[in-house]
Design an enzyme around this catalytic site. Structure first.
Site: not given
Ligand code: GLA
Length: 381
Positions: A64, A117, A122-123, A167, A217
């Site tokens: 990385s 962040g 990016s994940s 995402d 979350y």
């Molecule tokens: C993060 C999660 C997504 C989504 C958003 C909020 O990015 O990875 O799946 O829930 O938050 O909309």
């Protein structure tokens, strides 16, 4: 870079290079894991993966550039790490190993243009780019949607964030100059033209990432599931908030805490806003589209409570400014970026003003970039 890593990187002759983009989301936040609607797309900033097979059966080296760290892996012994970035990689390898044993030893260099962040995922770019590249070089036979799904599972099992599908879906499936209207329940989707002409897409990065983000979350997700549990005791057909109307929710008002009521109310309204926003786009009504973005932010701030003072400041600041027609926090929340639709004539002046005001208020440098809807994960031509 230390000498050993430098040597590996210098002599590296990739057989495949993959571009895996970050994503933005115009509207539909925290709706994906509630089987709702979202409107994301990939952007022109990405993670670049350079791959080569190394003729071993099980030895892998992944460098990385962001962390200047080398991760070495024995494919026979993939287990979670205490370093988050490694878990995205290990999680993907673990999920692929449940589907096929065709992956053999490989080396990979990862170079990212995506701030971590910042709420631009990016994940997912990391998970999906790795899965996409391995699928190509080892002929795994995975479809794009397989890659999306296994990357999401990797995040659940190895990283511990119970994320939705948005995402990974947008990182892989997006098309150039389009946004996706995605129904996260059926995964049916429609590409909507997204020139936003004459407006530009401006991301303002608060450069804060409150560490509440991943625990809160998962708490939000549990709260939504709790509402579903209560409502489905009388309506057994209800499996997610998607199926609950405002009237139905009101029937249960006395059985729900105010917090649970607010969370569900937000999700029901936000799903409605996404559908209205897609209509506004179809009709070329960008002013209405922008208004819906502001409403989305206020819901996230007051009802869903995933914003933070830095994000609220930026949205408030933009609201009095003529050149901006829409602004909201983006992604999981508690930091990261706001997404703004701004007239090109206003960009320079606005950036000067907002950066100064932000610095005065929080003593943090605000960073910014203009982006455009772009295609999803792809092989470098
Ligand atoms: C993060 C999660 C997504 C989504 C958003 C909020 O990015 O990875 O799946 O829930 O938050 O909309």
């Amino acid at each position: 870079m230390n000498d050993k890593n430098e040597k590996v990187v210098e002599n590296f002759k990739p057989e495949l290079v993959i571009h895996s983009p970050g994503r933005i989301n115009f509207i539909g936040e925290h709706t994906d894991y509630n089987n709702g609607f979202v409107m994301p797309t990939a952007i022109d900033k990405k993670i670049v993966f350079s791959f080569k097979r190394n003729n071993s059966d099980t030895d892998c080296s992944i460098y990385s550039a962001t962390y200047d760290k080398m991760l070495t892996i024995d494919l026979e012994n993939v287990t979670p790490s205490d370093k988050e970035w490694e878990n995205y990689i290990l999680g993907v390898l673990n999920e692929i190993s449940k589907i096929t044993r065709k992956v053999k030893g490989f080396d990979c260099i990862i170079e990212s243009q995506l701030p971590i962040g910042a709420g631009i995922s990016s994940s997912a770019a990391l998970e999906c780019g790795l899965a996409y590249g391995l699928n190509e070089i080892f002929n795994l036979g995975l479809s794009k949607i397989d890659i999306v799904a296994l990357s999401q599972r990797a995040e659940h099992t190895y990283v511990g964030t119970k994320c939705g599908i948005m995402d990974q879906f947008s990182s892989v499936m997006s098309e150039d100059k389009k946004v996706i209207l995605l129904d996260c329940k059926s995964q049916e989707h429609r590409f909507v033209d997204a020139s936003f002409d004459p407006y530009k897409i401006l991301l303002l990065n608060t450069n804060v990432s409150h560490n509440l983000a991943s625990s809160e979350y998962n708490t939000r997700r549990e709260e939504c599931e709790e509402v579903v549990k209560i409502v489905s005791s009388s309506y057994p057909q209800i499996k997610s908030l998607r199926g609950i109307t405002k009237n139905m929710l009101d029937e249960f008002k006395n059985e729900l805490t105010d917090t649970l009521y607010q969370r569900a109310h937000y999700v029901i309204e936000e799903n409605g806003r996404v559908l209205q926003a897609s209509e506004s786009l179809d009709n070329g009504d960008l002013v209405q589209f922008g208004k819906l973005m502001y409403q989305s932010h206020r819901g996230l701030q007051h009802q869903y409570k995933v914003s933070c003072p830095e994000l609220d400041f930026l949205v408030d600041f933009s609201e009095d400014y003529d050149g901006i027609i829409g602004s909201r926090m983006m992604g999981g929340g508690f930091g990261g970026c706001t997404i703004n639709l701004i007239h090109p004539d206003s960009i320079d002046e606005y950036l000067t003003k907002v950066k100064k005001a932000y610095k005065n208020k929080f003593d943090i440098e605000l960073t910014s970039f203009i982006t455009v809807p772009s295609k999803g994960t792809s092989i470098q031509a």
